[in-house]
Motif scaffolding. Structure first.
Motif, PDB file in Angstrom:
ATOM      1  N   ALA A 159      -5.011  -6.153   6.648  1.00 23.43           N
ATOM      2  CA  ALA A 159      -4.165  -7.118   5.946  1.00 23.43           C
ATOM      3  C   ALA A 159      -3.698  -8.234   6.868  1.00 23.43           C
ATOM      4  O   ALA A 159      -3.563  -8.042   8.083  1.00 23.43           O
ATOM      5  CB  ALA A 159      -2.959  -6.399   5.346  1.00 23.43           C
ATOM      6  N   SER A 183       0.854  -1.180   0.000  1.00 23.26           N
ATOM      7  CA  SER A 183       0.000   0.000   0.000  1.00 23.26           C
ATOM      8  C   SER A 183       0.890   1.231   0.000  1.00 23.26           C
ATOM      9  O   SER A 183       1.817   1.334   0.820  1.00 23.26           O
ATOM     10  CB  SER A 183      -0.901   0.027   1.244  1.00 23.26           C
ATOM     11  OG  SER A 183      -1.715   1.182   1.239  1.00 23.26           O
ATOM     12  N   SER A 187      -3.662   2.760   8.063  1.00 24.80           N
ATOM     13  CA  SER A 187      -3.584   2.793   6.600  1.00 24.80           C
ATOM     14  C   SER A 187      -2.498   3.785   6.197  1.00 24.80           C
ATOM     15  O   SER A 187      -2.092   4.652   6.979  1.00 24.80           O
ATOM     16  CB  SER A 187      -4.927   3.224   6.001  1.00 24.80           C
ATOM     17  OG  SER A 187      -5.198   4.585   6.317  1.00 24.80           O
ATOM     18  N   HIS A 205      -8.960   4.673   9.952  1.00 21.64           N
ATOM     19  CA  HIS A 205      -8.495   3.334   9.583  1.00 21.64           C
ATOM     20  C   HIS A 205      -7.313   2.908  10.448  1.00 21.64           C
ATOM     21  O   HIS A 205      -6.478   2.108  10.016  1.00 21.64           O
ATOM     22  CB  HIS A 205      -8.122   3.295   8.102  1.00 21.64           C
ATOM     23  CG  HIS A 205      -9.290   3.572   7.197  1.00 21.64           C
ATOM     24  ND1 HIS A 205     -10.234   2.632   6.881  1.00 21.64           N
ATOM     25  CD2 HIS A 205      -9.683   4.718   6.594  1.00 21.64           C
ATOM     26  CE1 HIS A 205     -11.157   3.165   6.102  1.00 21.64           C
ATOM     27  NE2 HIS A 205     -10.845   4.429   5.910  1.00 21.64           N
ATOM     28  N   VAL A 213      -5.415  -5.670  -1.845  1.00 14.15           N
ATOM     29  CA  VAL A 213      -5.080  -4.511  -1.022  1.00 14.15           C
ATOM     30  C   VAL A 213      -5.804  -3.310  -1.616  1.00 14.15           C
ATOM     31  O   VAL A 213      -5.719  -3.045  -2.816  1.00 14.15           O
ATOM     32  CB  VAL A 213      -3.566  -4.239  -1.008  1.00 14.15           C
ATOM     33  CG1 VAL A 213      -3.263  -2.970  -0.199  1.00 14.15           C
ATOM     34  CG2 VAL A 213      -2.802  -5.423  -0.439  1.00 14.15           C
ATOM     35  N   GLU A 214      -6.528  -2.598  -0.789  1.00 13.12           N
ATOM     36  CA  GLU A 214      -7.273  -1.422  -1.220  1.00 13.12           C
ATOM     37  C   GLU A 214      -6.616  -0.170  -0.651  1.00 13.12           C
ATOM     38  O   GLU A 214      -5.775  -0.253   0.258  1.00 13.12           O
ATOM     39  CB  GLU A 214      -8.727  -1.541  -0.785  1.00 13.12           C
ATOM     40  CG  GLU A 214      -9.420  -2.736  -1.446  1.00 13.12           C
ATOM     41  CD  GLU A 214     -10.814  -2.998  -0.903  1.00 13.12           C
ATOM     42  OE1 GLU A 214     -11.068  -2.600   0.252  1.00 13.12           O
ATOM     43  OE2 GLU A 214     -11.623  -3.604  -1.620  1.00 13.12           O
ATOM     44  N   GLY A 250     -11.254  -5.309   6.685  1.00 12.72           N
ATOM     45  CA  GLY A 250     -10.311  -5.387   5.570  1.00 12.72           C
ATOM     46  C   GLY A 250      -8.862  -5.208   5.941  1.00 12.72           C
ATOM     47  O   GLY A 250      -8.043  -4.869   5.093  1.00 12.72           O
ATOM     48  N   ARG A 269      -4.227  -8.518   0.206  1.00 14.95           N
ATOM     49  CA  ARG A 269      -4.156  -8.377   1.660  1.00 14.95           C
ATOM     50  C   ARG A 269      -4.365  -9.732   2.331  1.00 14.95           C
ATOM     51  O   ARG A 269      -4.011  -9.907   3.487  1.00 14.95           O
ATOM     52  CB  ARG A 269      -5.177  -7.362   2.164  1.00 14.95           C
ATOM     53  CG  ARG A 269      -6.641  -7.757   2.050  1.00 14.95           C
ATOM     54  CD  ARG A 269      -7.527  -6.667   2.637  1.00 14.95           C
ATOM     55  NE  ARG A 269      -8.925  -7.053   2.754  1.00 14.95           N
ATOM     56  CZ  ARG A 269      -9.855  -6.767   1.878  1.00 14.95           C
ATOM     57  NH1 ARG A 269      -9.534  -6.088   0.769  1.00 14.95           N
ATOM     58  NH2 ARG A 269     -11.107  -7.137   2.075  1.00 14.95           N
ATOM     59  N   THR A 329      -6.695  -0.092   3.150  1.00 11.69           N
ATOM     60  CA  THR A 329      -6.349  -1.295   3.900  1.00 11.69           C
ATOM     61  C   THR A 329      -5.393  -0.947   5.036  1.00 11.69           C
ATOM     62  O   THR A 329      -4.430  -0.202   4.838  1.00 11.69           O
ATOM     63  CB  THR A 329      -5.696  -2.347   2.974  1.00 11.69           C
ATOM     64  OG1 THR A 329      -6.654  -2.777   2.007  1.00 11.69           O
ATOM     65  CG2 THR A 329      -5.221  -3.557   3.768  1.00 11.69           C
TER      66      THR A 329
END
Length: 473
Positions: A228, A52, A259, A215, A78-79, A226, A70, A82
């Motif tokens: 990882a 990320s 994040s 996050h 992986v967003e 979500g 992830r 994440t």
């Protein structure tokens, strides 16, 4: 946590850019499209499970993207948001908690450890500042890059202190820098005693919540949708889920999840006075002067370096299954965060290459514009004069007045003969141009069979050569 913090910091800032066989080429500039393509290729070429990356420019997040997975088992990507375990990046948050308590008058950073834990070794001689600066002398309980048997079992706080801060010191307090997670476990306990709250509660109420780091969580990723999964591998084997450190082992030294974008928001808030008043921020980011007179480049939870005139705040992190890096240029409100859930593939070079590109881009915007020069390019200009000198004469209409006076006929003949004796250059490299005194300045390197010669070329916009000097390798 582990992974040789100082070596990583130096590698990120100073390591040369070398393209390994099979590696994607690094972009020539920090163009986001090119960076995106480079990252995607790196993840594939190097075998990262997931990555990320987020970039902030001028106080705005201009890039945030995930690559790879992830979770291998669930085949989840992986967003951009994440969350990853960020390891020792936690330390700057821990130090911020300490400075917030100092602002509230609940402690002093020069309080002796004995005020809180009088039974620890030389607790009267070691201060909170020593713990934050890694100058306490308490041995580090987590110096290795793998989870040993101790850390697979929970450890009580009091046992941690007894085992790692109740014995012999590694050195006299304040005399050396030696990275010690032990000191940060103690800091977490001091925050709890001074605030009357669990460390995670104080951190969330005073930093994560107010700064809207939505996050990010301390201690556990259970409430982070979500998050990882961390992975490890041995001797080029396939990645497998990495067991986490058991309860009590990382806490205030490395227990944060975040994040990439949240970390950049944190960087901006910290460096612009939204977390603490300027005097406290200055204290947090002032490198330590040791009792020997030597200056450590580590302040409080942050490495502080000056790179080409810019102050850079930086820290890496590593816990089981994860590695991370956070670098920020306060003056430019610009930073880079790289998070990985692949502890067995190094992201050091990738982070370093991208950060140098980003810093170069930032500093290029500060530089005076290079004047546009009429006529031929710098390579052609140098080779033309070189040929003329080899023939024993030069066209003085192409020279500025002072350089023409300096470049006497005797200098032309003698210098031309010496350069002619080298033969024809096998390669000509043109450096990056910059402005000086209203002129375009550039170095041109001439590679001959037996040596190299650097030509220093200064030209005014009318194309006239105001300086062309030759230096040996």
């Amino acid at each position: 946590m582990p992974r040789s913090f100082i070596a990583l910091i130096l590698a990120v800032l100073l390591a040369p850019t070398v393209v390994a066989q099979g590696s994607p080429a690094l972009p020539a500039s920090f163009d986001l499209k090119a960076v995106d393509e480079y990252l995607a290729a790196e993840v594939k070429a190097k075998g990262f499970v997931g990555l990320s990356v987020a970039v902030m420019r001028d106080g705005q997040i201009v890039f945030a993207k995930g690559y790879g997975r992830r979770s291998i088992e669930k085949n989840l990507p992986v967003e951009p948001d994440t969350s990853f375990a960020v390891g020792s990046i936690t330390k700057q948050f821990t130090c911020a908690c300490v400075f917030l308590l100092a602002e509230q008058g609940k402690l002093s950073i020069d309080d002796p450890v004995a005020k809180y834990y009088p039974h620890l070794t030389r607790a009267k001689d070691i201060t909170i500042r020593d713990l934050m600066n890694h100058t306490s002398g308490y041995p580090d309980y987590y110096p290795l890059d793998f989870l040993d048997r101790r850390m697979l079992k929970p450890i009580a706080f009091d046992t941690m202190l007894k085992d790692y801060a109740g014995g012999k010191l590694d050195f006299d307090p304040g005399s050396r820098f030696s990275y010690s997670n032990t000191g940060y476990i103690i800091l977490g306990g001091i925050v709890e005693k001074a605030s009357g709250e669990p460390f995670g509660t104080f951190l969330t109420k005073n930093i994560l919540g107010p700064q809207r780091l939505t996050h990010s969580r301390y201690g556990s990723a259970k409430e982070l949708p979500g998050a990882a999964t961390g992975y490890t591998a041995f001797a080029l084997g396939d990645p497998e889920p990495a067991p986490p450190e058991a309860d009590g082992w990382i806490d205030a030294a490395g227990g944060l999840w975040a994040s990439a974008s949240d970390l950049l928001k944190w960087d901006l808030a910290l460096t612009t006075g939204k977390v603490m008043p300027p005097p406290y921020f200055k204290g947090m980011t002032t490198p330590r002067v040791l009792t020997t007179g030597k200056v450590s480049n580590y302040a409080c939870g942050l490495s502080v370096s000056t790179v080409d005139g810019d102050i850079v705040l930086q820290h890496t992190g590593g816990v089981s299954g994860f590695v991370s890096g956070n670098s920020f240029i306060p003056r430019a409100k610009t930073g880079l965060v790289v998070l990985s859930n692949t502890e067995h593939v190094s992201a050091t070079k990738l982070r370093g290459d991208l950060f140098r590109l980003l810093l170069k881009d930032v500093q290029a915007k500060d530089a005076a514009p290079v004047p546009k020069v009429a006529g031929v390019g710098p390579k052609e200009a140098v080779l033309s004069v070189l040929k003329q000198m080899a023939d024993g004469t030069v066209d003085r209409t192409q020279l500025g007045e002072e350089f023409s006076v300096y470049l006497t006929d005797d200098r032309v003949k003698a210098g031309g003969a010496r350069l002619k004796a080298l033969g024809e250059p096998e390669k000509v490299d043109v450096g990056t141009a910059h402005e000086r005194g209203g002129m375009a300045v550039v170095d041109v390197t001439l590679t001959y069979k037996a040596t190299k010669v650097r030509a220093s070329l200064y030209r005014t916009p009318d194309g006239k050569i105001q300086q062309l000097l030759f230096y040996g390798e």
